[in-house]
Design a protein around this motif. Structure first.
Motif, short mmCIF file in Angstrom:
data_model
loop_
_atom_site.label_atom_id
_atom_site.label_comp_id
_atom_site.label_asym_id
_atom_site.label_seq_id
_atom_site.Cartn_x
_atom_site.Cartn_y
_atom_site.Cartn_z
N ARG A 18 7.03 -5.76 14.06
CA ARG A 18 7.72 -4.60 14.62
C ARG A 18 6.73 -3.47 14.89
NH1 ARG A 18 12.34 -1.91 15.49
NH2 ARG A 18 12.63 0.16 14.62
N GLN A 19 5.81 -3.25 13.98
CA GLN A 19 4.81 -2.20 14.15
C GLN A 19 3.97 -2.47 15.39
OE1 GLN A 19 2.16 -1.74 10.84
NE2 GLN A 19 1.42 0.22 11.55
N GLU A 20 3.55 -3.70 15.56
CA GLU A 20 2.75 -4.06 16.73
C GLU A 20 3.55 -3.85 18.02
OE1 GLU A 20 0.77 -8.00 18.75
OE2 GLU A 20 0.94 -7.92 16.57
N ALA A 31 7.04 7.12 17.39
CA ALA A 31 8.05 7.97 16.76
C ALA A 31 9.07 7.11 16.00
CB ALA A 31 8.76 8.83 17.82
N GLU A 32 9.44 5.98 16.58
CA GLU A 32 10.38 5.09 15.89
C GLU A 32 9.77 4.53 14.62
OE1 GLU A 32 12.29 2.20 18.47
OE2 GLU A 32 12.22 3.65 20.11
N LEU A 33 8.48 4.22 14.65
CA LEU A 33 7.80 3.74 13.44
C LEU A 33 7.83 4.81 12.35
CD1 LEU A 33 4.71 1.87 14.87
CD2 LEU A 33 6.55 0.88 13.50
N TRP A 34 7.52 6.07 12.72
CA TRP A 34 7.54 7.15 11.75
C TRP A 34 8.94 7.38 11.21
CZ3 TRP A 34 3.62 8.45 9.14
CH2 TRP A 34 2.34 8.43 9.70
N TRP A 35 9.96 7.25 12.07
CA TRP A 35 11.34 7.42 11.63
C TRP A 35 11.70 6.35 10.59
CZ3 TRP A 35 15.06 10.28 10.48
CH2 TRP A 35 16.36 9.84 10.40
N GLN A 37 9.65 4.75 8.65
CA GLN A 37 8.91 5.01 7.42
C GLN A 37 9.50 6.21 6.67
OE1 GLN A 37 4.67 4.98 7.68
NE2 GLN A 37 4.40 5.84 5.65
N ALA A 38 9.90 7.24 7.39
CA ALA A 38 10.49 8.42 6.74
C ALA A 38 11.77 8.05 5.99
CB ALA A 38 10.77 9.50 7.78
N ARG A 39 12.62 7.24 6.60
CA ARG A 39 13.83 6.81 5.93
C ARG A 39 13.52 5.96 4.71
NH1 ARG A 39 15.69 4.58 10.92
NH2 ARG A 39 16.02 2.73 9.69
N ARG A 40 12.53 5.07 4.83
CA ARG A 40 12.15 4.23 3.70
C ARG A 40 11.66 5.09 2.53
NH1 ARG A 40 7.61 2.85 1.80
NH2 ARG A 40 6.44 3.41 3.65
#
Length: 70
Positions: A18-20, A31-35, A37-40
């Motif tokens: 997913r990250q790739e 931004a979706e990756l950071w979102w 991670q922030a929720r996690r």
């Protein structure tokens, strides 16, 4: 490999894929990756008894919306 180890391995593999994929989408993907991670992080902190991570994330999002919203 135990069931738990297999599950953890599959989760790591899925997260890397997913990250790739999102990384190739540019700023929106990042931004979706950071979102994610922030929720996690907020969920993990809550499990440790710390509710401030959700409050901080909410405040950060409010500032963003205030800055870019109508």
């Amino acid at each position: 490999m135990t069931k738990e180890e297999r599950r953890a391995y599959n989760q790591r593999r899925h997260a890397a894929e997913r990250q790739e994929w999102l990384g190739r989408r540019g700023p929106q993907g990042n931004a979706e990756l950071w979102w994610d991670q922030a929720r996690r992080v907020a969920r993990e902190r809550t499990e440790l008894g710390d509710e401030t991570a959700w409050a901080d994330l909410a405040l950060t999002l409010k500032h963003y919306c205030d800055r870019y919203g109508e």
